[in-house]
Design a protein around this motif. Structure first.
Motif, short mmCIF file in Angstrom:
data_model
loop_
_atom_site.label_atom_id
_atom_site.label_comp_id
_atom_site.label_asym_id
_atom_site.label_seq_id
_atom_site.Cartn_x
_atom_site.Cartn_y
_atom_site.Cartn_z
N PHE A 107 0.82 -1.21 0.00
CA PHE A 107 0.00 0.00 0.00
C PHE A 107 0.85 1.26 0.00
CE2 PHE A 107 -3.35 -3.01 0.85
CZ PHE A 107 -4.37 -2.50 0.04
N THR A 108 2.06 1.20 0.50
CA THR A 108 2.97 2.35 0.39
C THR A 108 3.27 2.61 -1.08
OG1 THR A 108 3.93 1.94 2.58
CG2 THR A 108 5.24 3.25 1.04
N ILE A 109 3.52 1.55 -1.85
CA ILE A 109 3.77 1.70 -3.29
C ILE A 109 2.51 2.20 -3.99
CG2 ILE A 109 4.28 0.45 -5.43
CD1 ILE A 109 6.14 -1.37 -3.69
N LYS A 110 1.38 1.59 -3.70
CA LYS A 110 0.13 1.98 -4.35
C LYS A 110 -0.20 3.45 -4.12
CE LYS A 110 -4.86 1.09 -4.31
NZ LYS A 110 -5.07 1.38 -5.71
N LEU A 111 0.07 3.94 -2.92
CA LEU A 111 -0.29 5.31 -2.55
C LEU A 111 0.91 6.27 -2.60
CD1 LEU A 111 -2.58 4.33 0.45
CD2 LEU A 111 -3.29 4.92 -1.89
N CYS A 112 1.92 5.94 -3.42
CA CYS A 112 3.15 6.72 -3.46
C CYS A 112 2.92 8.19 -3.81
CB CYS A 112 4.15 6.09 -4.42
SG CYS A 112 3.63 6.09 -6.16
N ALA A 113 1.96 8.48 -4.69
CA ALA A 113 1.72 9.87 -5.11
C ALA A 113 1.29 10.72 -3.92
CB ALA A 113 0.67 9.91 -6.21
N LYS A 114 0.54 10.15 -2.98
CA LYS A 114 0.11 10.91 -1.80
C LYS A 114 1.30 11.30 -0.93
CE LYS A 114 -4.58 9.30 -1.52
NZ LYS A 114 -5.68 8.85 -0.70
N ALA A 115 2.40 10.54 -1.06
CA ALA A 115 3.61 10.85 -0.30
C ALA A 115 4.57 11.73 -1.10
CB ALA A 115 4.32 9.55 0.09
N VAL A 130 6.98 -1.00 -11.32
CA VAL A 130 7.72 -0.84 -10.06
C VAL A 130 9.12 -1.44 -10.22
CG1 VAL A 130 7.81 -1.40 -7.61
CG2 VAL A 130 5.61 -0.88 -8.69
N GLN A 131 10.12 -0.61 -9.99
CA GLN A 131 11.52 -1.03 -10.09
C GLN A 131 12.11 -1.19 -8.69
OE1 GLN A 131 12.78 -1.61 -13.26
NE2 GLN A 131 10.63 -1.21 -13.81
N LYS A 132 13.32 -1.76 -8.61
CA LYS A 132 13.96 -1.96 -7.32
C LYS A 132 14.12 -0.66 -6.54
CE LYS A 132 16.45 -6.23 -8.18
NZ LYS A 132 17.74 -6.92 -8.25
N LYS A 133 14.42 0.44 -7.23
CA LYS A 133 14.58 1.73 -6.54
C LYS A 133 13.26 2.19 -5.92
CE LYS A 133 14.12 4.56 -10.73
NZ LYS A 133 12.88 5.25 -10.51
N ASP A 134 12.14 1.90 -6.57
CA ASP A 134 10.83 2.26 -6.04
C ASP A 134 10.51 1.41 -4.81
OD1 ASP A 134 10.45 4.02 -8.30
OD2 ASP A 134 9.93 2.25 -9.47
N PHE A 135 10.86 0.12 -4.89
CA PHE A 135 10.69 -0.78 -3.74
C PHE A 135 11.52 -0.27 -2.56
CE2 PHE A 135 12.80 -4.18 -1.40
CZ PHE A 135 11.72 -4.72 -0.72
N ALA A 136 12.78 0.09 -2.82
CA ALA A 136 13.66 0.58 -1.74
C ALA A 136 13.07 1.83 -1.10
CB ALA A 136 15.06 0.85 -2.29
N TRP A 137 12.53 2.74 -1.93
CA TRP A 137 11.88 3.93 -1.39
C TRP A 137 10.72 3.52 -0.48
CZ3 TRP A 137 6.74 5.13 -1.94
CH2 TRP A 137 6.34 6.32 -1.34
N ALA A 138 9.90 2.57 -0.92
CA ALA A 138 8.73 2.15 -0.15
C ALA A 138 9.13 1.55 1.20
CB ALA A 138 7.89 1.15 -0.95
N VAL A 139 10.20 0.78 1.24
CA VAL A 139 10.66 0.20 2.51
C VAL A 139 11.09 1.31 3.47
CG1 VAL A 139 12.46 -1.22 3.59
CG2 VAL A 139 11.29 -2.05 1.54
N THR A 140 11.84 2.27 2.96
CA THR A 140 12.28 3.40 3.80
C THR A 140 11.08 4.20 4.28
OG1 THR A 140 14.38 3.53 2.63
CG2 THR A 140 13.69 5.49 3.84
N ARG A 141 10.17 4.50 3.37
CA ARG A 141 8.97 5.30 3.70
C ARG A 141 8.11 4.58 4.74
NH1 ARG A 141 6.21 10.09 4.01
NH2 ARG A 141 4.01 9.69 3.72
N ALA A 142 7.82 3.31 4.53
CA ALA A 142 6.97 2.56 5.47
C ALA A 142 7.64 2.46 6.83
CB ALA A 142 6.67 1.17 4.92
N SER A 143 8.95 2.23 6.84
CA SER A 143 9.68 2.12 8.11
C SER A 143 9.59 3.42 8.91
CB SER A 143 11.15 1.78 7.85
OG SER A 143 11.26 0.52 7.23
N GLN A 144 9.75 4.54 8.21
CA GLN A 144 9.68 5.84 8.88
C GLN A 144 8.26 6.17 9.33
OE1 GLN A 144 11.29 8.32 5.78
NE2 GLN A 144 13.41 7.96 6.42
N LYS A 145 7.31 5.97 8.45
CA LYS A 145 5.92 6.35 8.75
C LYS A 145 5.31 5.47 9.84
CE LYS A 145 1.51 7.34 6.67
NZ LYS A 145 0.63 7.30 5.55
#
Length: 190
Positions: free
Chosen positions: A37-45, A92-107
């Motif tokens: 869901f972090t990836i799905k809702l990436c634009a909101k972030a 979705v590329q590996k860099k997008d996945f990496a962003w999502a992991v960082t974002r979800a961990s922080q949020k």
């Protein structure tokens, strides 16, 4: 018989009974859906993924095995090894996945490091829709093995090719006899 192209997933690997009290499997699912869901809702972030379009998060999938790579014994759930996963859209590329992991961990202030970007290359498989209880799957699997044999194919269960299930029903919201599970078993000429 189907031939499955390589696909990318987010995945968490674990071991043991998915219904066990220790909740390793439940924790894996929470992590998967957190990233999905972090990836799905990436634009909101404020994050942009090239080629992104609005989509429905795909269903949960699982690879299952036990020691020795033989056909799994569904009655021996404590000895399951599994990879739970959710398919990623092709954009979705590996860099997008990496962003999502960082974002979800922080949020969420949780550790999402167990979630991996995972590419699965299944190739030729026998596939069938199983309807009903998970514990009744052996009947469907036996029919699949029989069909594969008729096609001059044998199961090809290896560390890179596992018993694969795609869960189209939610056991929390669906009567057990109405559950739908796609079962996919890799095969080779034999």
């Amino acid at each position: 018989m189907v031939t499955i192209p390589p696909m990318n997933y987010i995945a968490v690997e674990g071991r043991g009974d998915p219904n066990a009290e220790d909740e390793e499997y439940k924790a894996a699912l929470e992590q998967l859906y957190g990233i999905a869901f972090t990836i799905k809702l990436c634009a909101k972030a404020g994050y942009t993924i090239e080629g992104y379009f609005s989509y429905v998060v795909p269903p949960l999938e699982g690879l299952w095995w036990q020691e020795g790579n033989a056909p799994i014994d569904l009655k021996d759930k404590k000895n399951f090894s599994w990879i739970s996963m959710i398919r990623l859209p092709d954009f979705v590329q590996k860099k997008d996945f990496a962003w999502a992991v960082t974002r979800a961990s922080q949020k969420k202030k949780k550790d999402f490091s167990k979630v991996q970007f995972f590419t699965l290359e299944e190739g030729e498989c026998v596939q069938c829709m199983h309807t009903g209880l998970y514990d009744r799957e052996p009947e469907t699997i036996a029919l699949m093995y029989s069909y594969a044999k008729e096609q001059n194919r044998i199961p090809d269960l290896t560390p890179n090719r596992r018993h694969h299930e795609i869960y189209l029903g939610d056991p929390r919201r669906c009567k057990p006899e109405k559950l739908k599970t796609v079962i996919r078993i890799p095969v080779k000429e034999g």
